[in-house]
Design an enzyme around this catalytic site. Structure first.
Site, PDB file in Angstrom:
ATOM      1  N   GLY A 122       0.793  -1.210   0.000  1.00  0.00           N
ATOM      2  CA  GLY A 122       0.000   0.000   0.000  1.00  0.00           C
ATOM      3  C   GLY A 122       0.832   1.269   0.000  1.00  0.00           C
ATOM      4  N   ASP A 170      -2.017   9.176  -5.120  1.00  0.00           N
ATOM      5  CA  ASP A 170      -0.735   8.478  -5.199  1.00  0.00           C
ATOM      6  C   ASP A 170       0.257   9.220  -6.083  1.00  0.00           C
ATOM      7  OD1 ASP A 170      -2.070   6.645  -3.671  1.00  0.00           O
ATOM      8  OD2 ASP A 170      -2.256   5.135  -5.249  1.00  0.00           O
TER       9      ASP A 170
END
Length: 378
Positions: A122, A170
């Protein structure tokens, strides 16, 4: 890392690379699944990441990763790969998207990539490879993009080519990261800024043995549920709705969509509260908000696991830990704990041992620091 990358490139292709770039992984500090819902997020670029080397070449595109002995060759149209070659979809997706950003993509080249990011934790190795690849391909093309467009190119690759309907978190954090800072993103712009990271605290990441995979449909399912909730509410995105509006429209949506929306709307509010807590140096409130975020993910977004829940529950009862939450998309992966110096390697090892006694395997334990965003090295 740079010498390791050059060695792999020369071993594979028999010559040195002409461009080397790196991009960091990231910790999702708070703002779980808020980005594609138009909300706000906070993340930290970290001191680990992905390094990419390229050199122009005649003939097909050739890709090599340090994690495989196979050299993947592509000629002609850019194509999606499957199986153990699927990692090539991330740089190929960047190539496929360059034209939409006004840049002619390079055709023939050799490419090598290495990483010190743990897989499935993650920490967004996908965004890191997209941004490092984007900078490398721009270097080959003799072209430039603004930092914002580089980030958008990485997201395009993930959404349109790889097929994950992620938001901008991200790529934005990997692109705009700065040492000793968090990246704040208002995803409706998107607009990017930095927030000073308080001194005296550190990140601990516990990566569970069951890594996560976002392409398997669970991420896309949550995305659909959130979009359905927004449609029922009559808003463009969930960031435009309040909890009061949600309660009034509860009968217009499924139980699942209601729960997903409840998490997202409350999580956006927690991001705002977190910015205020960081500014005032209120460590107790910072920790409380982190843990509340996890419980919301666990209860309403249903993207946690038994292992992640156990780690959060155990960490927040440990001296020196301010708060803990799952980090990243969820459905496995890792837990982040924010701790003072009182929580040290000995304490982390004890948590790991207790986890192994409970689940039969130890988590990977990482102490991570903040780092700078994507950059060209050579």
């Amino acid at each position: 890392m740079q010498n390791r990358l050059i060695a792999l490139f020369e071993e594979t292709f028999g010559r040195p690379p002409s461009v080397i770039c790196r991009a960091p992984g990231r910790i999702e500090f708070i703002g779980n699944h808020t980005d594609y819902n138009g909300g706000e997020v906070l993340g930290a670029a970290i001191d680990r990441g992905v390094w990419v080397a390229v050199a122009p070449a005649e003939g097909p595109r050739r890709f090599r990763s340090e994690f495989s002995d196979t050299v993947v060759e592509q000629a002609g149209p850019r194509q999606r790969e499957e199986g153990d070659r699927a990692w090539v979809n991330y740089p190929t997706g960047v190539l496929a998207g360059m034209e939409a950003f006004g840049v002619t993509a390079p055709e023939g080249f050799d490419y090598a990539v290495i990483s010190d990011l743990p897989q499935g934790a993650g920490l967004s190795s996908s965004a890191a490879i997209e941004l490092a690849s984007g900078l490398a391909f721009l270097g080959l093309a003799g072209a430039e993009l603004s930092r914002e467009n580089l980030v958008k190119l990485g997201r395009w690759a993930e959404n349109e080519f790889v097929g994950v309907p992620c938001g901008i978190l991200d790529q934005g954090v990997s692109g705009f990261g700065r040492r000793d800072s968090l990246v704040h993103i208002d995803c409706r712009g998107p607009t990017f800024s930095t927030v000073p990271m308080p001194t005296g605290v550190k990140f601990w990441v516990f990566n569970t043995p069951s890594g996560h995979a976002l392409v398997d449909g669970l991420y896309a399912e949550r995305h659909r549920e959130c979009m359905a909730a927004a449609e029922a509410l009559g808003v463009a995105c969930l960031a435009d709705a309040s909890l009061e509006q949600l309660e009034n429209a509860r009968g217009l949506m499924t139980v699942e969509s209601y729960s997903r929306a409840k998490h997202v709307i409350s999580e956006i509010a927690r991001v705002g509260a977190m910015c205020a807590a960081l500014k005032s140096g209120d460590f107790a409130d910072v920790g409380r908000l982190l843990t509340a975020s996890h419980h919301s993910s666990q209860r309403d977004f249903a993207n946690s696991t038994v292992q992640l829940d156990w780690l959060v529950d155990h960490l927040i009862e440990t001296s020196g830990v301010l708060g803990a939450r799952l980090t990243g998309g969820g459905f496995g992966g890792a837990v982040m704990g924010l701790a003072t110096a009182e929580f040290d390697e000995r304490a982390a090892k004890k948590v790991s041992q207790h986890f192994a006694e409970k689940f039969g395997q130890s988590p990977q334990v990482l102490q991570l620091a903040t780092g700078n965003g994507a950059e060209r090295i050579v």
